[in-house]
Scaffold this motif. Sequence first.
Motif, PDB file in Angstrom:
ATOM      1  N   LYS A  78      28.713 -15.176   6.540  1.00 53.88           N
ATOM      2  CA  LYS A  78      28.368 -16.341   6.291  1.00 53.88           C
ATOM      3  C   LYS A  78      29.373 -17.570   6.290  1.00 53.88           C
ATOM      4  O   LYS A  78      30.583 -17.044   6.024  1.00 53.88           O
ATOM      5  N   CYS A  79      29.184 -18.541   6.701  1.00 56.12           N
ATOM      6  CA  CYS A  79      30.161 -19.900   6.825  1.00 56.12           C
ATOM      7  C   CYS A  79      31.220 -19.821   5.265  1.00 56.12           C
ATOM      8  O   CYS A  79      30.422 -19.669   4.376  1.00 56.12           O
ATOM      9  N   THR A  80      32.335 -19.837   5.559  1.00 58.94           N
ATOM     10  CA  THR A  80      33.442 -19.986   4.375  1.00 58.94           C
ATOM     11  C   THR A  80      34.345 -21.067   4.640  1.00 58.94           C
ATOM     12  O   THR A  80      34.322 -21.617   5.882  1.00 58.94           O
ATOM     13  N   ASP A  81      34.850 -21.763   3.754  1.00 57.92           N
ATOM     14  CA  ASP A  81      35.719 -22.734   3.835  1.00 57.92           C
ATOM     15  C   ASP A  81      37.315 -22.459   4.191  1.00 57.92           C
ATOM     16  O   ASP A  81      38.120 -23.179   3.961  1.00 57.92           O
ATOM     17  N   ASN A  82      37.772 -21.175   4.430  1.00 61.55           N
ATOM     18  CA  ASN A  82      39.004 -20.561   4.532  1.00 61.55           C
ATOM     19  C   ASN A  82      39.159 -20.660   6.014  1.00 61.55           C
ATOM     20  O   ASN A  82      39.051 -19.760   6.665  1.00 61.55           O
ATOM     21  N   TRP A  83      39.949 -21.683   6.674  1.00 59.84           N
ATOM     22  CA  TRP A  83      40.087 -22.233   7.921  1.00 59.84           C
ATOM     23  C   TRP A  83      41.406 -21.380   8.239  1.00 59.84           C
ATOM     24  O   TRP A  83      41.877 -21.443   9.556  1.00 59.84           O
ATOM     25  N   GLN A  84      42.090 -20.672   7.405  1.00 62.46           N
ATOM     26  CA  GLN A  84      43.174 -19.449   7.788  1.00 62.46           C
ATOM     27  C   GLN A  84      42.556 -18.225   8.638  1.00 62.46           C
ATOM     28  O   GLN A  84      43.193 -17.898   9.437  1.00 62.46           O
ATOM     29  N   ASN A  85      41.309 -18.103   8.193  1.00 63.86           N
ATOM     30  CA  ASN A  85      40.675 -17.048   9.004  1.00 63.86           C
ATOM     31  C   ASN A  85      40.403 -17.395  10.364  1.00 63.86           C
ATOM     32  O   ASN A  85      40.350 -18.749  10.897  1.00 63.86           O
ATOM     33  N   PRO A  86      39.920 -16.431  11.285  1.00 64.25           N
ATOM     34  CA  PRO A  86      39.454 -16.725  12.681  1.00 64.25           C
ATOM     35  C   PRO A  86      38.162 -17.697  12.650  1.00 64.25           C
ATOM     36  O   PRO A  86      37.314 -17.577  11.557  1.00 64.25           O
ATOM     37  N   ILE A  87      38.009 -18.476  13.373  1.00 61.73           N
ATOM     38  CA  ILE A  87      36.921 -19.546  13.662  1.00 61.73           C
ATOM     39  C   ILE A  87      35.979 -18.983  14.477  1.00 61.73           C
ATOM     40  O   ILE A  87      36.299 -18.724  15.501  1.00 61.73           O
TER      41      ILE A  87
END
Length: 189
Positions: A78-87
Amino acid sequence: MNRETRPNGGFTLPELIITIAIAAILLGIATPIWHKWTEHAAHRTAVNQYHTLFSFARWSAASRHLLVTVCPLSAQGKCTDNWQNPIFVFFDANNDKKPDNGAILRSFSFDGARFRIRSRTGGKGYLQFNARGMIHGATGSVILCPKSANGTAMSYMAVNKGGRFRVEHDTDGDGIIKLPWGVNISCNA
């Protein structure tokens, strides 16, 4: 034996010392320039990859007439707000912020060793494109922040209501981008 001729055996000690000294000076000058150039190249590559990712998501939504979501995914998918992870880019017809049938259209992992990414998505952590290729819901942006302070500037990458990607760069190197409507963006905030 003629005293003016030398054997073809190599360098004299003074010649070798001078050659090593010149090589050390040139290496000392070239290393910082090379490092700065590679940082700028990595920065341009990251901006281009985000542009490609968002353009692909917009095209996918418009060409298939389906809702497309762009976000990092949690371990539960599910979408998360951690944009350090792969997009990830995926169809999201039921708007549940999860890939339809687990199908991923495209993914992107940026250089986390050189940059950090901050999202400006109002805490929701995702951007969506509707069936016409326009933003579904609120607009959003991401900020590309360099981890080192060696001259690589930050970049503000936004997707407008029409679904178009644009970039603003910190051209003066002060760590702040002043947007046309007066908002200041920085990597520290």
